[in-house]
Design an enzyme around this catalytic site. Sequence first.
Site, short mmCIF file in Angstrom:
data_model
loop_
_atom_site.label_atom_id
_atom_site.label_comp_id
_atom_site.label_asym_id
_atom_site.label_seq_id
_atom_site.Cartn_x
_atom_site.Cartn_y
_atom_site.Cartn_z
N LYS A 53 -26.95 6.67 51.62
CA LYS A 53 -28.03 5.69 51.50
C LYS A 53 -27.63 4.52 50.62
O LYS A 53 -27.85 3.35 50.96
CB LYS A 53 -29.29 6.35 50.96
CG LYS A 53 -30.49 5.40 50.90
CD LYS A 53 -31.10 5.42 49.53
CE LYS A 53 -32.16 4.35 49.39
NZ LYS A 53 -32.71 4.30 48.02
N ASP A 74 -35.12 5.46 52.82
CA ASP A 74 -35.61 6.03 51.57
C ASP A 74 -36.88 6.82 51.86
O ASP A 74 -37.25 7.02 53.02
CB ASP A 74 -35.84 4.94 50.53
CG ASP A 74 -37.06 4.08 50.84
OD1 ASP A 74 -37.60 4.17 51.98
OD2 ASP A 74 -37.48 3.32 49.96
#
Length: 208
Positions: free
Chosen positions: A123, A141
């Site tokens: 991420k 997220d």
Amino acid sequence: MLAKKSERVDYIVRRLEELYPETPIPLDHRDAYTLLVAVLLSAQCTDARVNLVTPALFDLGATPEEMMRVPVEEIQSIIRPCGLSPRKSKAISELSRILVEQHGGQVPADFEALEALPGVGHKTASVVMAQAFGVPAFPVDTHIHRLAKRWRLCPGKNVEETERYLKRLCPEEKWNKLHLQIIFYGREHCSARGCDGKSCEICRYLNT
């Protein structure tokens, strides 16, 4: 209610573009390196808190060369409000050293090289690739994961699966902007406690 996922995506993309035509990067930074550090600090921490901490941190070291010379204990004392400070301070120090020794002091515009750095997962690498280098990526997220499930775009088993679904469903040229638009919408209108999947505007339209 829109049954087809393609119709749902078209509506979401259109409405988010109306709501958020501009998508400023939430984390304050000066370049790819300071963005990388800020994103690392944002794990299990709000962007607002990171932005309060990073000015003092970057006064100590705004480049990998400078940061690698700062004692880990000093880094930790500054970033303590962000949580997980022992782990994050070691990662910042070590990745700075690696950038100097292996990448000429530059942040590599490469997923594999980024994910090989201490404290940098997929991420974080995706955020840096998208926001620092403009490479198409879809960082997922908790906001995006939650909304994609609420909007019935994917089963929502985990963030990795959500990313794969969203990349298939959404036009690649919109990934970088769309992931920020979804984050902004999730924070402002469709938070974990503020919407039950039917309360906010987009949830109402899609699910009722």
